[in-house]
Design an enzyme around this catalytic site. Structure first.
Site, PDB file in Angstrom:
ATOM      1  N   SER A   5       0.830  -1.195   0.000  1.00 21.65           N
ATOM      2  CA  SER A   5       0.000   0.000   0.000  1.00 21.65           C
ATOM      3  C   SER A   5       0.876   1.261   0.000  1.00 21.65           C
ATOM      4  CB  SER A   5      -0.942  -0.057   1.205  1.00 21.65           C
ATOM      5  OG  SER A   5      -1.911   0.948   1.146  1.00 21.65           O
ATOM      6  N   ASP A  59      -8.176  -3.800  -7.064  1.00 20.37           N
ATOM      7  CA  ASP A  59      -7.823  -3.187  -5.791  1.00 20.37           C
ATOM      8  C   ASP A  59      -8.521  -1.829  -5.664  1.00 20.37           C
ATOM      9  OD1 ASP A  59      -6.466  -1.816  -3.677  1.00 20.37           O
ATOM     10  OD2 ASP A  59      -4.711  -3.071  -3.978  1.00 20.37           O
ATOM     11  N   HIS A  84      -6.646  -5.874  -1.067  1.00 24.37           N
ATOM     12  CA  HIS A  84      -5.550  -4.930  -0.904  1.00 24.37           C
ATOM     13  C   HIS A  84      -4.458  -5.610  -0.089  1.00 24.37           C
ATOM     14  CE1 HIS A  84      -3.723  -1.032  -0.912  1.00 24.37           C
ATOM     15  NE2 HIS A  84      -3.712  -0.926   0.405  1.00 24.37           N
TER      16      HIS A  84
END
Length: 528
Positions: free
Chosen positions: A236, A461, A490
């Site tokens: 991320s 995502d 994710h």
């Protein structure tokens, strides 16, 4: 990027605490002329890294309150607050590790992890090795697993933007405005929040809460581990941190995996990335609603997407009129329900809680969505995670200052993508009145000496749309992209998908990259 909803939500990140200006300088000020010396940041990080290599890390059992039992060990690395002033104020970064399980011949150094945010703590990562997590057993033979709290997070000179007790209060206002007065109220809250960041954190620390500085901190940690090259796994926001590190320190990289990737283009960081999130979240929310409708015989929430969506809108409206248990309104519902677009591992949980509530079990919804009344202080405060998220994104880049632009862009998006749009806008609006200088983002590029980077991404995502992986792949010459087609969780590397898991192992253990990009099928879809 992992999200919490500042101003209007209960949040999801954990870390910690109160007034951080003293913590930023405690026990670290160097008096006299040397502390005033100003150098280029590249020289400052070289000085700090040399000091860290000389000092090393004194590993010991972790403090009892941290929840990190042996064999995980903890220590500290000292870094400058401002790399232009390497002899000035410093802070201590909390680091931890679990030692590799293999032989000395198998050992390949440390694997350092960042889970995202900005504002996420990486200290739980070594637990994967310590507990023998199946996906990581091969890698655990070769690497010490190392986690850290980035600057401002948790145990690393934590920053603050509001009283944690105020942060935990609920219910907060519905993020979807009904009137212009609702918007003006949120604008006022956002401006007050930005001012609170300056007041509670101090300009000296707040102005240095940037991704490039965290990348410099990462290089100092590498040196403190007495390793010449970095092995890194970032998820991320951790992918942007990794991309910036690779740009600033290309010859210091040995192996780098970035998973669920932020678009690093300067014109995306960070305003447009957040607008793109709104679109992607709507798509993944629809994926979950389709799944819920498929299992209507289990959850009884509707047999079509339209029926499920209608029931969601009815739930929001009812909670707005009469908050559940007096504390769960639309904002708190969103804080819980947004888990479904993030991770399909939560699909059954979210649907199950909702189904139970519709069947009369109010406590199930309160347990899931109500804020934790004890989450008001200390190094586990969600307020700290929100503060770091805001500080880094607002300081990293220039944001629009015109309310007309924010209103126009988000009103247009909300018309088609209502699930996250307005809550996302309010979360980021403090950046419009940010009280310290906003920087120019690093121009992410794969410079000479950077080895091949492994990029992993699912196509659906929500938090980091697939275009981010494509753009990063284009910029990091020699990188290889592994796409999980048709999936949308994710964070991919910690899921069971042999097509991906085997490539992660081969890369970390042998440095092997496929001769061309790879498309994998999706991991298994959840079943109730």
């Amino acid at each position: 990027m992992r999200r919490t909803i500042v101003l209007v939500s209960t949040g999801a990140l954990i870390a910690g605490v109160v007034a951080a200006a003293p913590a930023a300088t405690a026990g670290s000020a160097h008096h006299g002329r040397q502390s005033a010396v100003t150098v280029p940041e590249s020289a400052g990080v070289a000085i700090a890294a040399a000091n860290a290599r000389r000092t090393g890390i004194s590993w010991a059992d972790c403090p009892a309150g941290w929840g990190l039992a042996t064999p995980v060990q903890c220590g500290w690395v000292t870094v400058p607050v401002d790399y232009r002033k390497p002899f000035g104020a410093t802070i201590k970064l909390a680091v931890d590790r679990a030692v590799a399980t293999g032989t000395k011949a198998e050992h390949q150094g440390s694997l350092i992890y960042n889970p995202g945010g900005p504002g996420g703590s990486g200290l739980r990562f070594p637990v994967r090795l310590a507990t023998g997590a199946a996906l990581w057993t091969k890698t655990a033979k070769a690497y010490d697993f190392v986690g850290f709290d980035p600057r401002g997070v948790g145990h690393s000179a934590p920053i603050s933007c509001e009283d944690p007790a105020d942060y935990a209060q609920a219910p907060k206002a519905d993020p979807v405005p009904d009137t212009d007065a609702d918007k003006q109220a949120q604008r006022k809250l956002a401006a007050e929040y930005a001012a609170g960041c300056l007041e509670r954190t101090g300009a000296a620390m707040l102005s240095q809460m940037t991704t490039p500085n965290t990348a410099r901190d990462l290089d100092v940690i590498r040196a403190a581990l007495r390793e010449d090259k970095l092995n890194y796994l970032g998820v991320s926001y951790g992918t942007y941190l990794g991309s910036v590190y690779a740009t600033l320190f290309p010859t210091h990289v040995r192996r780098m995996i970035i998973d669920s990737v932020v678009n690093p283009s300067r014109d995306q960081i960070w305003y447009r990335n957040n607008l793109d999130q709104d679109i992607a979240f709507e798509g993944r929310w629809n994926d979950w609603e389709t799944w819920v409708a498929k299992y209507d015989s289990v959850y009884h929430l509707g047999s079509t997407v339209a029926q499920v969506e209608s029931k969601w809108e009815a739930l929001r409206a009812a909670a707005k009129a009469h908050p559940i248990g007096g504390v769960v309104g639309p904002n708190e519902l969103l804080g819980f329900f947004q888990n479904a677009p993030y991770y399909d591992s939560t699909w059954a949980t979210v649907a199950g809680v909702w189904s139970a509530y519709e069947g009369g079990d109010t406590q199930a919804m309160l347990d899931a969505a109500a804020p934790d009344p004890s989450d008001t202080a200390g190094n586990t405060s969600g307020e700290n995670g929100n503060a770091v998220y805001t500080a880094v994104e607002c300081t990293d880049a220039q944001w629009p200052t015109s309310w007309h632009k924010w209103d126009r862009d988000n009103t247009a998006l909300n018309a088609q993508y209502p699930f996250l749009t307005w809550s996302n806008a309010w979360m980021n609006l403090p950046c419009a009145t940010w009280p310290v200088k906003q920087q120019t983002p690093v121009d992410v590029r794969g410079h000479r000496g950077l080895p091949g980077v492994l990029i992993v991404q699912s196509t659906r995502d929500a938090a980091t749309p697939y275009t981010g992986a494509l753009e990063t792949h284009r910029r990091l010459t020699g990188s290889r992209l592994v796409t999980e087609q048709g999936a949308g969780s994710h964070g991919v590397t910690n899921l069971v998908n042999p097509c991906i898991n085997s490539r992660v192992d081969d890369y970390l253990l042998h440095g092997t990259l496929d001769p061309q990009d790879v498309v994998c099928g999706p991991h298994a879809t959840p079943v109730p």
